[in-house]
Design a protein around this motif. Structure first.
Motif, PDB file in Angstrom:
ATOM      1  N   ILE A  87     -17.356  86.008  61.371  1.00  0.00           N
ATOM      2  CA  ILE A  87     -16.031  85.625  61.855  1.00  0.00           C
ATOM      3  C   ILE A  87     -15.065  85.542  60.679  1.00  0.00           C
ATOM      4  O   ILE A  87     -13.929  86.003  60.765  1.00  0.00           O
ATOM      5  N   LYS A  88     -15.519  84.995  59.545  1.00  0.00           N
ATOM      6  CA  LYS A  88     -14.675  84.937  58.349  1.00  0.00           C
ATOM      7  C   LYS A  88     -14.323  86.335  57.850  1.00  0.00           C
ATOM      8  O   LYS A  88     -13.290  86.527  57.211  1.00  0.00           O
ATOM      9  N   GLN A  89     -15.168  87.315  58.126  1.00  0.00           N
ATOM     10  CA  GLN A  89     -14.928  88.688  57.693  1.00  0.00           C
ATOM     11  C   GLN A  89     -14.038  89.459  58.660  1.00  0.00           C
ATOM     12  O   GLN A  89     -13.735  90.626  58.445  1.00  0.00           O
ATOM     13  N   GLY A  90     -13.641  88.825  59.773  1.00  0.00           N
ATOM     14  CA  GLY A  90     -12.730  89.468  60.717  1.00  0.00           C
ATOM     15  C   GLY A  90     -13.370  89.965  61.992  1.00  0.00           C
ATOM     16  O   GLY A  90     -12.689  90.539  62.839  1.00  0.00           O
ATOM     17  N   PHE A  91     -14.675  89.786  62.150  1.00  0.00           N
ATOM     18  CA  PHE A  91     -15.357  90.229  63.358  1.00  0.00           C
ATOM     19  C   PHE A  91     -15.109  89.243  64.492  1.00  0.00           C
ATOM     20  O   PHE A  91     -14.815  88.078  64.262  1.00  0.00           O
ATOM     21  N   ASN A  92     -15.239  89.717  65.714  1.00  0.00           N
ATOM     22  CA  ASN A  92     -15.129  88.897  66.917  1.00  0.00           C
ATOM     23  C   ASN A  92     -16.428  89.000  67.700  1.00  0.00           C
ATOM     24  O   ASN A  92     -17.050  90.062  67.727  1.00  0.00           O
ATOM     25  N   VAL A  93     -16.793  87.924  68.374  1.00  0.00           N
ATOM     26  CA  VAL A  93     -17.982  87.956  69.221  1.00  0.00           C
ATOM     27  C   VAL A  93     -17.671  88.829  70.425  1.00  0.00           C
ATOM     28  O   VAL A  93     -16.638  88.679  71.066  1.00  0.00           O
ATOM     29  N   MET A  94     -18.563  89.757  70.733  1.00  0.00           N
ATOM     30  CA  MET A  94     -18.362  90.657  71.864  1.00  0.00           C
ATOM     31  C   MET A  94     -18.532  89.887  73.167  1.00  0.00           C
ATOM     32  O   MET A  94     -19.235  88.883  73.218  1.00  0.00           O
ATOM     33  N   GLU A  95     -17.882  90.354  74.233  1.00  0.00           N
ATOM     34  CA  GLU A  95     -17.875  89.652  75.505  1.00  0.00           C
ATOM     35  C   GLU A  95     -19.263  89.372  76.057  1.00  0.00           C
ATOM     36  O   GLU A  95     -19.506  88.314  76.612  1.00  0.00           O
ATOM     37  N   ASP A  96     -20.184  90.314  75.914  1.00  0.00           N
ATOM     38  CA  ASP A  96     -21.523  90.104  76.462  1.00  0.00           C
ATOM     39  C   ASP A  96     -22.403  89.268  75.543  1.00  0.00           C
ATOM     40  O   ASP A  96     -23.527  88.942  75.877  1.00  0.00           O
ATOM     41  N   GLY A  97     -21.887  88.926  74.359  1.00  0.00           N
ATOM     42  CA  GLY A  97     -22.592  88.029  73.447  1.00  0.00           C
ATOM     43  C   GLY A  97     -23.746  88.655  72.693  1.00  0.00           C
ATOM     44  O   GLY A  97     -24.539  87.954  72.095  1.00  0.00           O
ATOM     45  N   THR A  98     -23.840  89.980  72.676  1.00  0.00           N
ATOM     46  CA  THR A  98     -24.968  90.618  72.007  1.00  0.00           C
ATOM     47  C   THR A  98     -24.661  91.063  70.587  1.00  0.00           C
ATOM     48  O   THR A  98     -25.557  91.468  69.873  1.00  0.00           O
ATOM     49  N   GLY A  99     -23.411  91.017  70.211  1.00  0.00           N
ATOM     50  CA  GLY A  99     -23.070  91.456  68.862  1.00  0.00           C
ATOM     51  C   GLY A  99     -21.647  91.073  68.530  1.00  0.00           C
ATOM     52  O   GLY A  99     -21.008  90.313  69.243  1.00  0.00           O
ATOM     53  N   MET A 100     -21.165  91.627  67.446  1.00  0.00           N
ATOM     54  CA  MET A 100     -19.798  91.351  67.011  1.00  0.00           C
ATOM     55  C   MET A 100     -19.148  92.665  66.631  1.00  0.00           C
ATOM     56  O   MET A 100     -19.833  93.628  66.287  1.00  0.00           O
TER      57      MET A 100
END
Length: 50
Positions: A28-41
């Motif tokens: 998250i600090k690197q700019g990624f977002n949690v994907m809607e299905d929760g399996t990745g970013m």
């Protein structure tokens, strides 16, 4: 991480699959977002949409 993000800056998506939930805050600090299905970013490059 900045080297990878720079190399793939023109891609529409940059996805990561985490092996442990404890690593989520780092990405998250690197700019990624949690994907809607929760399996990745991912990071979506809004400037490169078709």
């Amino acid at each position: 991480m900045s080297i990878v993000k720079d190399k793939y800056k023109n891609y529409l998506y940059l996805d990561v699959m985490l092996d442990q939930k404890k690593n989520v805050p780092f990405y998250i600090k690197q700019g990624f977002n949690v994907m809607e299905d929760g399996t990745g970013m991912n990071i979506v490059n809004e400037n490169n949409k078709y």
